[in-house]
Structures are given as C-alpha cells and as structure tokens.
Scaffold this motif. Structure first.
Motif, PDB file in Angstrom:
ATOM      1  N   ASP A 178      -3.029   5.048   0.593  1.00  0.00           N
ATOM      2  CA  ASP A 178      -3.822   3.829   0.814  1.00  0.00           C
ATOM      3  C   ASP A 178      -3.909   3.503   2.303  1.00  0.00           C
ATOM      4  O   ASP A 178      -4.985   3.179   2.829  1.00  0.00           O
ATOM      5  CB  ASP A 178      -3.199   2.629   0.088  1.00  0.00           C
ATOM      6  CG  ASP A 178      -3.255   2.734  -1.420  1.00  0.00           C
ATOM      7  OD1 ASP A 178      -4.193   3.375  -1.932  1.00  0.00           O
ATOM      8  OD2 ASP A 178      -2.357   2.162  -2.082  1.00  0.00           O
ATOM      9  N   LEU A 207       0.814  -1.211   0.000  1.00  0.00           N
ATOM     10  CA  LEU A 207       0.000   0.000   0.000  1.00  0.00           C
ATOM     11  C   LEU A 207       0.847   1.260   0.000  1.00  0.00           C
ATOM     12  O   LEU A 207       1.920   1.318   0.617  1.00  0.00           O
ATOM     13  CB  LEU A 207      -0.910   0.009   1.226  1.00  0.00           C
ATOM     14  CG  LEU A 207      -1.877  -1.161   1.393  1.00  0.00           C
ATOM     15  CD1 LEU A 207      -2.745  -0.949   2.635  1.00  0.00           C
ATOM     16  CD2 LEU A 207      -2.747  -1.340   0.162  1.00  0.00           C
ATOM     17  N   SER A 208       0.357   2.278  -0.678  1.00  0.00           N
ATOM     18  CA  SER A 208       0.974   3.596  -0.645  1.00  0.00           C
ATOM     19  C   SER A 208       0.590   4.291   0.661  1.00  0.00           C
ATOM     20  O   SER A 208      -0.347   3.862   1.362  1.00  0.00           O
ATOM     21  CB  SER A 208       0.486   4.434  -1.817  1.00  0.00           C
ATOM     22  OG  SER A 208      -0.879   4.801  -1.626  1.00  0.00           O
ATOM     23  N   ARG A 227     -11.040   8.270  -1.331  1.00  0.00           N
ATOM     24  CA  ARG A 227     -11.127   6.834  -1.062  1.00  0.00           C
ATOM     25  C   ARG A 227     -12.270   6.511  -0.095  1.00  0.00           C
ATOM     26  O   ARG A 227     -12.898   5.461  -0.204  1.00  0.00           O
ATOM     27  CB  ARG A 227      -9.803   6.327  -0.483  1.00  0.00           C
ATOM     28  CG  ARG A 227      -8.677   6.163  -1.512  1.00  0.00           C
ATOM     29  CD  ARG A 227      -7.343   5.975  -0.784  1.00  0.00           C
ATOM     30  NE  ARG A 227      -6.267   5.545  -1.656  1.00  0.00           N
ATOM     31  CZ  ARG A 227      -5.600   6.346  -2.476  1.00  0.00           C
ATOM     32  NH1 ARG A 227      -5.928   7.633  -2.551  1.00  0.00           N
ATOM     33  NH2 ARG A 227      -4.608   5.873  -3.233  1.00  0.00           N
ATOM     34  N   TRP A 238       2.817   5.713  -7.309  1.00  0.00           N
ATOM     35  CA  TRP A 238       1.927   6.253  -6.288  1.00  0.00           C
ATOM     36  C   TRP A 238       1.514   7.693  -6.582  1.00  0.00           C
ATOM     37  O   TRP A 238       0.933   8.369  -5.728  1.00  0.00           O
ATOM     38  CB  TRP A 238       2.606   6.195  -4.918  1.00  0.00           C
ATOM     39  CG  TRP A 238       2.802   4.802  -4.403  1.00  0.00           C
ATOM     40  CD1 TRP A 238       2.173   3.661  -4.825  1.00  0.00           C
ATOM     41  CD2 TRP A 238       3.688   4.385  -3.347  1.00  0.00           C
ATOM     42  NE1 TRP A 238       2.595   2.574  -4.108  1.00  0.00           N
ATOM     43  CE2 TRP A 238       3.531   2.979  -3.192  1.00  0.00           C
ATOM     44  CE3 TRP A 238       4.592   5.045  -2.522  1.00  0.00           C
ATOM     45  CZ2 TRP A 238       4.243   2.260  -2.245  1.00  0.00           C
ATOM     46  CZ3 TRP A 238       5.297   4.328  -1.588  1.00  0.00           C
ATOM     47  CH2 TRP A 238       5.134   2.939  -1.440  1.00  0.00           C
TER      48      TRP A 238
END
Length: 509
Positions: free
Chosen positions: A30, A26-27, A89, A149
């Motif tokens: 994220d 995950l970034s 998100r 990313w």
C-alpha cells in the motif's frame, strides 16, 4: 539539450507515526503504491506519466533480505509479487517488473541503471519505489492487532539477487555476518587509530549524530523527529542501551518504521512530449557503482577502498568540490559509514551538513529503501534553486557495496553512461589462515551485549609468528576471553588461538 538525456522528474514520500489501526494502517505494498502515485502526480505533466513507465522497480523488503529465509517474523504476510501489487494498484502495465536485490545501495544503483537504459532508448520511463511497515508489524504483535497483507498477483517479475556473497564461509562460521557486529569491527580500528578510549569515541559519535537528529527534527517525513543531545546519544542508559561496543541504540539505524519513497525518471525528449515543466528536471551528472572484498580479506578495516574509488570518480567527473556541495546525504546506518565517506571526500565531520533526511538512526532506516528518501529530497530541493548540486553516497552490506550519484539543476555537457569499472577480485587481499594455532595479536574485535549485559564476541587477529590474519570467537563461558573483549582497548592484546572442528577460539595469552 539532447532528447536522450536522462532526468528525474517526480518524487513522493510517506511516513506513519500512529499506532497500528485495523482497516487504516497500510501494508508495504500500500505504501509503495501510495508514494509511487504521489511521484507520478509530482511530475506535473499534462499527460499520464504512468503510460510511459516501462520499468517498475520495488526495493526489496527488509524481511526478504536473507536468501531463502525470513529475516523478520511477520505474521501478517505480504505480496508474493511486490512489483505486480504496486502496478495493479496504480493501473499501469510496465514491460518490466523488478524486485530489487538486497542492499542499501540499491536505490542509487537503480537510478544509475535506469539512466543508462533511458539514454540508450531501451525504456521511456522508470518508476522506482519502496516501503517498510515494520513499526506496524512490531507494534501490532505487541498489541494483539491483526492484519492480512497476503496477496497473490499473477504475472512474472524479475527477482534479483546479488551474484557475489557479502561474507565468506569462513566468516559465516565465526558469526561475522550480523551488520551491527561487523561494522563495530571497523569502528574499533578507527577508534584505536585516533587514540580514543571507548568513552571518548562514543562522545565523538554523539557529536556527529546530534547534528543528524537536528535535521530529523525538522523533516516532516522523519519517523523519529526528536533532537537528541550529545549525552543522550553517547551515554549508556536504560533507554539508550548498549548493543555492540561502541554502539548504543541511538547510534545505529532504527528499522521500526512505516516509511516509503518513490521517484520517476524519463528522458528530456519524453518530458517535453508529456509537457513536464523544465523546472522539474533534475540531472544525474555523474555516478559510479563499486563492490569491495569480503571483510576478512580487506587490508584496511577502517575504510572501504571500493567506496573511495567510486567517490573519487564521481567527484572528478561532476567537478564537485565536496566541502561546497549544496546538498549531501551520506549513508548513516552506523557512524563508520559516515566517517569513512568523509575521509575519502576530505571532509572533517561537523564542518558541513552531511544528511538531507536526518539519517538512519533518526529519520529512520526503512530497510533497503533509505537512500530513495534522500534522492527524493534532492529532487524537491534542487527544484527550488536557480542553480545547485547534490551528492548521494549509498552503502550496502558491510561497507561492501557502494553507489554514488551526483545531481544538478543544470547540465552543460552531453550526457554519457559512466565508464567507471572496478573489479573487486583484483584488489589486494590479506593472507588468511583458517586453522590458526598459537599466539596472536588482536587487530579488531566485536564485543556483544545481550539485554545490556556482556555476552561474547569475536576478534580478527594476526598470528605473531607468520602475520597471517585469522578469525576467532570467544566462548561466553570463557572469563579470560571476555576480559580481553570488554577491556577498554583490546586492539594489540596478545591472545592464544586454537582450531577445532572448523571453528577458531581465543583466550587471553
């Protein structure tokens, strides 16, 4: 209970200890969104808490912690609007998106600020989140794994930055702006006050931090959950190499982490509307924020006056007894950050637990977001107590910026915003000279290693004739200056100092 009383109602945490995996790792955006979503769900509300989030604040990434520069090389890029990326998100539309300022104190400071905004009915709810994925960045670069990313998210956000510099031009010219080297200055004053040799002082750090590693071992969100002995921490080895005297690798914050944490705040009235169970409610009973002078102007180099003032205020207002507080987390980027806080609280290190996470060397040091993990621990742990209180001491800069929070499962009095005020400009300052010439005495020093070899460093000293404080560097080619720096106790040594083209240099007298 008054409807405007601010409370913490949800928390989330995350850790990734795996190697970099394409399409899986995950970034930072994220991770920040993942823990934010977890915190919203952790509220256990019957209605969507996301609908009342008016402020979404994201801790500043470590790589953005130096103004107009990239602190860490990251070939994979990142979002150009971190709060916007997280909001997108989550599918929420806060009226304010905040990218927090740099500093380890910012999570607690944001809690303090959001509590006041909630009390004044300026906002209904706040979501504070943050993350780092530096372990993925560093390991992927070594392994040749690629990520993309980069994100372009439309919309404005508040990009905050401290309004006061943490170091002066004089300090910057002499290299006094690298945290591990600056904190070493504080350690050496304390070591000399205790009368310890360097070896003895390292052993005392080992005794302090082995207890932190024990907590990290049992923490499911720790990046380095391994118990380390006193010898492993204090003894120099190929794996536990020297960085700056007296620090070895396992005495300082470890930034190669993939971690995130988030919390949700609202009011008692809104919590009732959302049917958030009262068992979730955690109260901020007292808080204070304080900033200190730049390092070279501080009369006492072994502790922060501003930190002491903030701690005293919070302890008094919350009626806490430091030795009996149920839960405590003291910022631990370097040992002196812990011992300075203990000194102000009247606690002897080793007499009670001082961390909820395992501390920045063992739990992990996720940049500016570490203390949000400690606050998340407070939320979860106090829930499981019929009564209970907690103290968080967060620190940023070079023992420069302090934010303190006292928490409780219960509250008895009406909540009011803090009336603590501290103007660092009114603090007593040491008299400096920027162009010293003559003989001086070493007040403190920073002896720097590169690849486990003696390299160079600098001193803070006092001119013998005038007692004016000065800064001076050692040239790596000056064997006499290095002989002073790397002796067992340079404090009190006589040196000769000269000024040339804005830079002061010293050598053995």
């Amino acid at each position: 209970m008054f409807d405007t009383t601010p409370i913490l109602v949800g928390a989330g945490q995350y850790v990734d200890r795996d190697g970099p995996v394409p399409d899986k790792s995950l970034s930072p955006a994220d991770i920040a969104a993942f823990v934010a979503d977890a915190a919203l769900k952790d509220c256990n509300a019957t209605r969507g808490v996301g609908d009342i989030i008016d402020v979404l604040a994201v801790a500043r990434l470590f790589e953005h912690s130096v103004k107009e520069k990239v602190m860490w090389p990251n070939p994979f890029g990142c979002s150009k609007n971190m709060p916007g990326s997280v909001a997108q998100r989550l599918g929420i539309r806060p009226s304010r998106l905040v990218y927090a300022e740099v500093g380890g104190e910012t999570p607690q400071r944001l809690v303090n600020q959001m509590a006041e905004a909630i009390y004044r009915n300026e906002i209904r709810g706040a979501l504070i989140t943050g993350a780092e994925a530096l372990a993925t960045v560093k390991n992927a670069r070594r392994a040749g794994v690629e990520f993309d990313w980069n994100e372009e998210v439309a919309g404005d956000f508040e990009d905050l930055w401290p309004d006061k510099p943490m170091s002066s031009d004089y300090e910057n010219r002499h290299g006094i702006n690298v945290p591990i080297q600056v904190y070493a200055l504080f350690e050496q004053v304390r070591r000399n006050q205790l009368g310890y040799s360097t070896k003895e002082y390292r052993e005392s750090i080992g005794k302090l931090f082995t207890t932190f590693s024990e907590v990290a071992e049992g923490n499911p969100f720790a990046q380095f959950p391994t118990r380390r002995s006193i010898d492993e921490i204090s003894n120099v080895s190929s794996e536990n190499f020297l960085l700056t005297e007296p620090y070895t690798k396992w005495m300082v914050a470890q930034d190669a982490v993939n971690q995130g944490a988030a919390i949700v705040m609202t009011s008692v009235g809104m919590a009732r509307e959302l049917s958030i169970p009262e068992s979730n409610w955690i109260y901020l009973t007292a808080y204070a924020d304080a900033d200190d002078l730049v390092v070279s102007e501080r009369p006492n180099l072994s502790a922060s006056v501003a930190q002491g003032d903030a701690l005293s205020y919070v302890v008094e207002k919350s009626n806490l007894k430091p030795e009996k507080v149920d839960l405590m987390d003291l910022y631990s980027c370097f040992p002196i950050a812990v011992t300075s806080t203990c000194r102000h609280l009247g606690i002897t290190p080793g007499t009670r637990p001082l961390t909820l996470t395992g501390g920045l060397p063992f739990f992990g040091g996720p940049g500016n977001n570490y203390s949000l993990h400690a606050i998340a621990e407070v939320v979860w742990r106090l829930r499981n107590k019929a009564m209970g209180d907690a103290l968080i001491a967060a620190n940023g800069g070079y023992l420069s910026k302090h934010s303190i929070g006292a928490y409780s499962k219960t509250i008895t009095d009406e909540w009011f915003p803090s009336d603590f005020r501290l103007d660092r400009g009114k603090n007593v300052k040491v008299s400096l000279t920027e162009s010293p010439n003559g003989e001086g005495v070493v007040e403190s020093y920073s002896a720097i290693y590169q690849k486990n070899k003696q390299y160079g460093g600098y001193i803070i000293g006092r001119l013998i004739e005038t007692d004016l404080r000065f800064l001076a560097v050692a040239l790596p080619s000056d064997a006499k200056a290095l002989g002073v720096l790397f002796s067992d106790n340079p404090v009190g040594s006589k040196v000769s100092v000269t000024h040339h083209d804005g830079i002061n240099r010293f050598t053995a007298a």
